[in-house]
Design a protein around this motif. Structure first.
Motif, PDB file in Angstrom:
ATOM      1  N   ALA A  99     -17.711 -16.165 -18.200  1.00 48.58           N
ATOM      2  CA  ALA A  99     -17.499 -17.467 -18.834  1.00 48.58           C
ATOM      3  C   ALA A  99     -17.479 -18.590 -17.801  1.00 48.58           C
ATOM      4  O   ALA A  99     -17.755 -19.750 -18.139  1.00 48.58           O
ATOM      5  CB  ALA A  99     -16.195 -17.467 -19.626  1.00 48.58           C
ATOM      6  N   CYS A 111     -20.345 -20.904 -17.516  1.00 50.93           N
ATOM      7  CA  CYS A 111     -20.458 -22.011 -18.462  1.00 50.93           C
ATOM      8  C   CYS A 111     -19.768 -23.261 -17.928  1.00 50.93           C
ATOM      9  O   CYS A 111     -19.804 -24.310 -18.573  1.00 50.93           O
ATOM     10  CB  CYS A 111     -19.813 -21.631 -19.801  1.00 50.93           C
ATOM     11  N   GLY A 164     -16.141 -24.924 -21.130  1.00 45.89           N
ATOM     12  CA  GLY A 164     -17.587 -24.922 -21.351  1.00 45.89           C
ATOM     13  C   GLY A 164     -17.990 -23.911 -22.396  1.00 45.89           C
ATOM     14  O   GLY A 164     -17.496 -22.778 -22.392  1.00 45.89           O
ATOM     15  N   TYR A 187     -20.519 -21.370 -24.692  1.00 43.24           N
ATOM     16  CA  TYR A 187     -21.325 -20.209 -24.309  1.00 43.24           C
ATOM     17  C   TYR A 187     -22.822 -20.518 -24.261  1.00 43.24           C
ATOM     18  O   TYR A 187     -23.621 -19.643 -23.920  1.00 43.24           O
ATOM     19  CB  TYR A 187     -21.088 -19.057 -25.292  1.00 43.24           C
ATOM     20  N   ASP A 188     -23.208 -21.744 -24.608  1.00 42.81           N
ATOM     21  CA  ASP A 188     -24.624 -22.099 -24.723  1.00 42.81           C
ATOM     22  C   ASP A 188     -25.432 -21.726 -23.484  1.00 42.81           C
ATOM     23  O   ASP A 188     -26.565 -21.241 -23.596  1.00 42.81           O
ATOM     24  CB  ASP A 188     -24.767 -23.601 -24.984  1.00 42.81           C
ATOM     25  N   ALA A 189     -24.860 -21.951 -22.308  1.00 41.63           N
ATOM     26  CA  ALA A 189     -25.610 -21.758 -21.064  1.00 41.63           C
ATOM     27  C   ALA A 189     -25.953 -20.306 -20.782  1.00 41.63           C
ATOM     28  O   ALA A 189     -26.905 -20.025 -20.054  1.00 41.63           O
ATOM     29  CB  ALA A 189     -24.811 -22.345 -19.888  1.00 41.63           C
TER      30      ALA A 189
END
Length: 397
Positions: A211, A214, A271, A273-275
């Motif tokens: 994580a 992110c 941040g 999880y998109d990245a």
């Protein structure tokens, strides 16, 4: 590797549970060499028996020992391997200060008291998890023992924190990172074989580090140092898959991601999880994902559209950091929202997507032995809410 779609259980908990005061006290005495290992073990056994009964009372089907035999959630693996040594009062220069938890310690003038480094050839010589598994198994009824969930350390834990300082780069030890990773993976495979032979069928790897990929601050720190975050993430994914290569199909492996859950309810990173979602969900060969989703710092559910049909997700919607209870109606609406997004990435219906989902707290209640800012009654109410939420969605929960 395709795996079963259904998650292990609908109402889950992450693993670590608040320790009673008497256990914390005897642990402090043990660390000062004021009590024996046998005296510590006696009170650990008592506390674990009590926490097992609490899990029964709540109606959970998964059982853990609360990680009561550990100081920290990642204890139990690296310190049992030949080739790793604990280093006390390590110099700050061997830490990567852009790693969110290290950055948090340094900015609060808290230097890590110790760490573990590879100083020799890595060999699996003893299982640290097996005694924990066997002791818990002895406290359970035969029909409960199959539901034990064992939590394990992330394989890249010390590498991200130390980078090139994590291992001795000598020709007689490891010439490069991949050679070091290969022997860590071999040790993990051997550990899983030992646990499987003992009857363990459900493993959860706890990994806040993924994580961190992110977190904008860490990504900048990596780039400023001349590293490619994407390349490093790919290396960690290869390490994971090497660790899990050849595991039995009936051994469920889950991957838990959070943004830090240190003593007194501290978090370290932020941040969504998109990245990492595409790689996380499609390239890491695990069965299910335990994901923090209790606050806005974890982002939206949108990345869940990348979850493939042969994997499941456990939504960590209920915070383990504070005692305030969430509203069950709102939680149920969030589960349905997540299901719609999961379904949007496949040709499933929302109802079919729901069958690949479960609910849990966002993290454990005591990743560090001191635990979070709530008490035992608060913790039980949180777990009861998890169970009630699951039952309101899946009648067989």
């Amino acid at each position: 590797m395709t795996t079963k779609q259904t998650p292990p259980f609908r109402a889950e908990h992450i693993g670590s549970l608040l320790r009673p005061d008497y256990l914390l006290e005897v642990r402090r005495k043990f660390d000062k060499k004021e009590v024996t290992q046998e005296q510590l073990r006696e009170l650990e056994d008592r506390a674990i028996a009590e926490i097992v009964n609490m899990q029964r009372e709540v109606g959970l089907k998964t059982f853990t020992d609360g990680e009561y035999r550990r100081h920290m959630f990642y204890d139990g693996f690296f310190e049992y391997l030949e080739g790793f040594e604990e280093v006390h009062n390590p110099p700050l220069e061997i830490f990567k200060l852009y790693v969110p938890d290290i950055h948090a310690f340094v900015t609060t003038n808290t230097k890590p008291a110790s760490t573990t480094l590879c100083t020799g050839k890595i060999r699996h010589v003893k299982s640290g998890y097996l005694p924990q598994f066997e002791a818990l198994k002895a406290l359970l009824h035969p029909d409960e023992a199959k539901n034990i969930k064992l939590t394990m350390a992330a394989p890249e834990w010390f590498h991200l924190r130390h980078g090139e300082h994590a291992f001795k780069p000598a020709s007689d030890v490891y010439a490069d990172r991949e050679a070091y990773f290969n022997d860590i993976a071999a040790a993990y495979r051997q550990e899983l074989e030992v646990l499987y032979a003992a009857g363990c069928r459900n493993v959860q790897i706890d990994d806040p580090l993924l994580a961190y990929f992110c977190d904008v601050g860490m990504l900048k720190g990596l780039r400023d140092e001349g590293q490619d975050p994407d390349e490093l993430l790919d290396a960690y994914i290869r390490l994971y898959n090497n660790c899990l290569a050849g595991r039995p199909r009936d051994m469920t492996v889950g991957l838990h991601l959070c943004r830090g859950n240190f003593r007194h309810s501290i978090h370290f990173s932020e941040g969504g999880y998109d990245a990492i979602a595409v790689k996380l969900f499609n390239k890491v060969n695990v069965d299910c994902y335990y994901l923090e989703y209790d606050t806005a710092r974890a982002g939206t559910f949108e990345p869940l559209r990348h979850l493939p049909k042969h994997k499941s997700v456990v939504l960590g919607l209920i915070t383990s950091k504070f005692p305030l209870l969430e509203d069950k109606t709102q939680l149920k609406e969030r589960v349905l929202e997540a299901a719609r997004i999961v379904a949007s990435g496949t040709d499933e219906t929302v109802e079919e997507a729901l069958q690949r989902m479960s609910v849990s707290p966002q993290c454990g209640f005591a990743s560090h032995e001191e635990g979070n800012l709530l008490n035992a009654d608060d913790m039980k109410k949180k777990l009861e809410l998890v169970k009630e939420l699951a039952t309101s969605i899946w009648a067989d929960a």
